[in-house]
Design an enzyme around this catalytic site. Sequence first.
Site, mmCIF file in Angstrom:
data_model
loop_
_atom_site.group_PDB
_atom_site.id
_atom_site.type_symbol
_atom_site.label_atom_id
_atom_site.label_comp_id
_atom_site.label_asym_id
_atom_site.label_seq_id
_atom_site.Cartn_x
_atom_site.Cartn_y
_atom_site.Cartn_z
ATOM 1 N N ARG A 113 0.844 -1.194 0.000
ATOM 2 C CA ARG A 113 0.000 0.000 0.000
ATOM 3 C C ARG A 113 0.882 1.248 0.000
ATOM 4 N NH1 ARG A 113 -3.501 -2.912 -1.460
ATOM 5 N NH2 ARG A 113 -5.471 -3.396 -0.440
ATOM 6 N N HIS A 132 -1.424 -0.593 -9.812
ATOM 7 C CA HIS A 132 -2.042 -1.515 -8.844
ATOM 8 C C HIS A 132 -2.496 -2.813 -9.521
ATOM 9 C CE1 HIS A 132 -4.140 -1.633 -4.701
ATOM 10 N NE2 HIS A 132 -3.979 -2.871 -5.152
#
Length: 309
Positions: free
Chosen positions: A224, A272
């Site tokens: 993250r 991502h």
Amino acid sequence: MKRIFVASRGDPEHMASLFRTQLPEHEVFTQAPQRGDAPVPYIVVGRPAPGLIASVPGLELVLSLNAGIEHLLASGEVPDHLPIVRLVDDGLADGMSDWVLGHALAWHRNLAFYKDLQAKREWSPQPEKLARERIVAVLGAGALGAQAAGHFVRFGFQTRVWSRSCRQVEGAKSFAGRDGLQAAVAGADILVNLLPLTAETANVVNANVLGALAPGALFINGARGGHVVDGDLIAALDGGGLSSAALDVFRTEPLPADDPLWSHPRVLLSPHVAAPTHARTAVAEMAETIRRYERGEKLPHLVDRALGY
Ligand code: NDP
Ligand code: OXD
């Protein structure tokens, strides 16, 4: 007939059809239930629209389409009494391992560097190291971190893993705690982040950690953006402490067009996609969770709200 609401934002109909094959005795649907509808014990969600979870009558279990669930906890959308099962499946773990090892091996053997030389028609062999001469530190030794670390071990890298409970990975050295973090990263050539984002792990990749790595190290972030102090990362890249960073995740996604990371010459970024959810493996896993739940068995991968993962 128990009901399953597939609230995936991707292709809910495809996922629903996979559920129907796995659990033919269940009713599977993709449209938000209406007030007064029959109870819906199961919801399958990634990033639910605000108010969606509260609108589902008789909910008993939240099945996350993601491994990381910090957004579900932060939004407060899932009432405390509802268990959340996060996604752990071999599709995610294999995908993440490919992505991490791909970047690590390319950097280890100077592939991007030679690509730049090729563009200049420059013949300039670099000193090449063996894997066993490199140290890799993997932050997080869970479903994703342990598998990636195992691959590094098999490739011959000196591998270290850092986790909360000092999890063991065969062939790797294990570390835990804040002191353990500094020991795990000291002199590492490659730093891999595969932690969950929690109050304890936010900003963990900062100047202290980056400054402890071997000069010219590689940083790989598949977890993250909130784990990284971006200013410290850019300072380490600009100062040469880091030679490269492979980043799949960011504090703000999509990464804003004016973010300096887009054009940083030492950053390789992806949108991502390190370990996307694969409908087939994910549904197989979630269907098995539902079967276990209905047999009254203990559920694996239940989120511990106190720990935040
Ligand atoms: P797991 O929960 O299986 O593993 C988490 C690991 O982190 C565990 O080893 C855990 O320790 C460790 N950990 C947690 N808190 C701390 C702490 N305070 N100090 C040290 N170690 C800690 O998660 P996964 O491996 O399944 O996933 C990791 C993350 O990867 C996800 O949360 C998500 O953010 C990210 N992800 C990114 C994807 C992408 O496409 N980029 C796709 C999927 C996931 P212990 O073993 O002791 O519990
Ligand atoms: C996940 C993700 O956590 O997609 O599964 O990042």
